[in-house]
Structures are given as structure tokens and as C-alpha cells.
Motif scaffolding. Sequence first.
Motif, PDB file in Angstrom:
ATOM      1  N   LEU A  94      27.414 -24.170 -31.996  1.00  0.00           N
ATOM      2  CA  LEU A  94      26.174 -24.402 -31.269  1.00  0.00           C
ATOM      3  C   LEU A  94      25.590 -23.053 -30.904  1.00  0.00           C
ATOM      4  N   GLY A  95      24.269 -22.913 -31.091  1.00  0.00           N
ATOM      5  CA  GLY A  95      23.597 -21.667 -30.756  1.00  0.00           C
ATOM      6  C   GLY A  95      22.388 -21.910 -29.866  1.00  0.00           C
ATOM      7  N   LEU A  96      22.121 -20.958 -28.960  1.00  0.00           N
ATOM      8  CA  LEU A  96      20.991 -21.065 -28.047  1.00  0.00           C
ATOM      9  C   LEU A  96      20.301 -19.704 -27.971  1.00  0.00           C
ATOM     10  N   TRP A  97      18.987 -19.712 -28.200  1.00  0.00           N
ATOM     11  CA  TRP A  97      18.190 -18.492 -28.125  1.00  0.00           C
ATOM     12  C   TRP A  97      16.974 -18.761 -27.251  1.00  0.00           C
ATOM     13  N   THR A  98      16.645 -17.830 -26.363  1.00  0.00           N
ATOM     14  CA  THR A  98      15.497 -18.011 -25.476  1.00  0.00           C
ATOM     15  C   THR A  98      14.752 -16.688 -25.307  1.00  0.00           C
ATOM     16  N   ARG A  99      13.476 -16.805 -24.930  1.00  0.00           N
ATOM     17  CA  ARG A  99      12.707 -15.627 -24.537  1.00  0.00           C
ATOM     18  C   ARG A  99      13.197 -15.160 -23.169  1.00  0.00           C
ATOM     19  N   ARG A 100      13.078 -13.860 -22.927  1.00  0.00           N
ATOM     20  CA  ARG A 100      13.516 -13.317 -21.639  1.00  0.00           C
ATOM     21  C   ARG A 100      12.686 -13.865 -20.483  1.00  0.00           C
TER      22      ARG A 100
END
Length: 410
Positions: A94-100
Motif C-alpha cells: 500500500l502506498g500513500l502520497w500527498t502534497r505538503r
Amino acid sequence: MRRQSSTTRSATRSTVRAVNDLTAKWAATASADRGTVFSAPGVWPLLAFLADGATGAARAELSEAVGLPADEAASGARELLAAMDRVRGMDAALGLWTRRTLTLRDAWREGVPVDALGVLTGDPAVDAAALDAWAAERTGGQIPRMPARPDKDTEFVLASALALRTAWLQPFDDGLMVPETGPWQGRSLAGLHRSTSLLDRVGVARSATGSVTELKVLGDTGVDVHLLLGEDHMGPGAVLGAGVDALARRIPVVPGTHMPYGEAGPGLEVRRVRAMSPRPATLHVATVPFTSTARHDLMARHELFGLTTAKDMTDAAEGHFPGIAVEPLALQRGEQAATATFSALGFRAAAVTVFMAYGAGLPEERYVTTDVNATFDRPFGFLAVHRTSRLVLAAGWVTDPEPYREDEHH
């Protein structure tokens, strides 16, 4: 995720039932004219984590798609991911990427067991390269790219990657198949053949829409592939649905050891034959190797996946996912890429699923024995099934078999 032991602990029955029900519902939307492959366990945990952080109509719709109450969805997703990761020959990530600039809720973030936690830069090319690298690495190159592309407005990406490999306990022999009837009639196809005295490897499921012949091909990792051949009028929804119902023991299945003589089921014939020496009853299997690949726009099936409200940014100043982030979010894209290969030696499959969100001869034959012939020489379905839990890991429909290439066999 790291392998914890060689003994696989299964997910609870309610979670397996919910995921397999999604498999059956997804199959019901498939076209009989086009081959496909898809993985409900790839999308289900993502929907569950989204449901956990959703509110209002979005929460209700996602909960219905998941098949569990929203407040139980996240624990079910964690349970499913952990169970899949303990299957030998399978990797689940599982991967999670977000803007700062996006502020995640601590309670939601801590409940999502991500392998990768990344930052989106806002540069689509840079972000796409990072997501593609993760997809390729986590699937061993089977899925080289993330199925959806981020843009400058993408603030949130949640993705899963599944990769599966198993080798047959009894390999097939390569050969030629020339179907005498059906859509593949007269074509010279690559064929797979093998014989066994284990008649219970085949059975006939009796569903409300017709009979389905089920052949179990056992793998050495506790994962099996069930080949499913329905009656001529049955499409992928009916055939794969019957396979799921058989797994749940909701419909009767007549095993190969109890077949009547004659046409016992689709593609299945039981007959008395003469032999030169005593031998046990034998199951003769003929099928085709295949590779299926597919891309699925999950947003186009928003009703199936509970995304109707979640993708709507109008009249949603606070967003649909206040339990995920402080800032308002609405789903931007949802896609899955999947592949499956069935060969003489084994089976491999992979799926990457992603959701993105933005703001807002004739010698004397003295003996008599029984031969059971199972022939898959027209479009058929398949389920890759974890033997212990009966969880369907991947499913598909085969319409385009590989041609027979004489130079490869001589």
C-alpha cells in the motif's frame, strides 16, 4: 510488507465474503466479447480506507460497495492486506502520497499500513515517475506504470499493488488444440494437456442460470486457479458468479468421482473405455495457455464501487472525506491495471489500483476403465483462489487464446 510465517492465517469469513461478493458484482459488468482480468482485493481495501474517512452520502455509498459498516471497513482492510501478505508467493503493498499543503488526520493516517509514504511535488512528470517506479517495483515489473496519471491539481494518491506467482504441482504438456465447435472452431491454438487419477479436481456447479464445469489447478504456494466453463448461453457474470457461489458453498457442486456417464457438464464427458492393462479412472484435461491484461476506469463504474458522491465536488465545501484530511477532498481518478498469465508451468498475476483526489495403434484391450475428459476449447472464466480462506485474488475471462506456433514445438 514482510513475510511473517509460512503458515497462512486467513482473513475472517465476513471480509472474504465481502471481497468475493465484489468480485461477483464486478464480473457481472464484464463483456462476453472481450477478455479481461481484474482483482477485487486490489480495490477493496482502498474503498474501505476511503469509507473510513468519508462522511454523509459518500460514506454510505462506499460502505455499501465494501459490504461492511463504514466503522468496520478500515479494520477489515488491514486484516485483508495482512492476510494476503502472508500468502506464499504473493506480495501486497500500500502506498500513500500527498502534497505538503494537505493536512492528514492522524487517526486516519495511523490506521493505514502503508509501505511507501511519499510527497507529491505538483510537477506531474516528477510525480508520475515516482509512482511508476513504485508500481513496477512492487509488482516485479508485471505492471510497469501506475494506471492513472497525476496532474498539477492532484493532492492525494492512495494505491495498492498485488503480485502473485505459483507453480503447478503437476505441470501441463504443451501441444496443439483445434476446437471442433464454438467461437474458436478450426483455429490452431496452443494447447495444454495433462492427465490425473484425481477425479475430484473437476466438478460441475449447478447455478440458477446453468451448469458450470470447474477445474481446479493446484499451485505449490496454496493458491489454485479454477478454470470455469459455462453453458453456451452463459456470459462472464454468470460463469464467474457461479464460481464465487461454489466457493461460498451456496450452490451444489457434483465432484468428478460422482459424475454420470455421458455429457456430465459443459466441456465434460465421462465414458467407459477399454485399456490394455488395469488402470484407475483418469481425468484428461485440455485447455489453452493465456495472458490477459486489462485497464479499468473505476470512476466509470461509480455505482458499483460506491463513488457516485465521492467524485462530485459541487456543493461540497467541506469535501467528502473530513476523516482523512483537514482540507476538503473529492476523488479525481480511480483506475486499475491488471495482468494474468496461465502457462504449462504455473500462473502469475499482478494488479495496481489507485485513487487520486484533488481539493475539492490397436492391440487387444481386455480391461475396462473410466475416462473423464475436461476440455476448455471456447471462452471460459478463471479465478485465482487462496486455498485456505477461499479468497478470490484475481478473476478474468479468456476470449483470445494463443495461436499454435509449430516452430516452438518442433
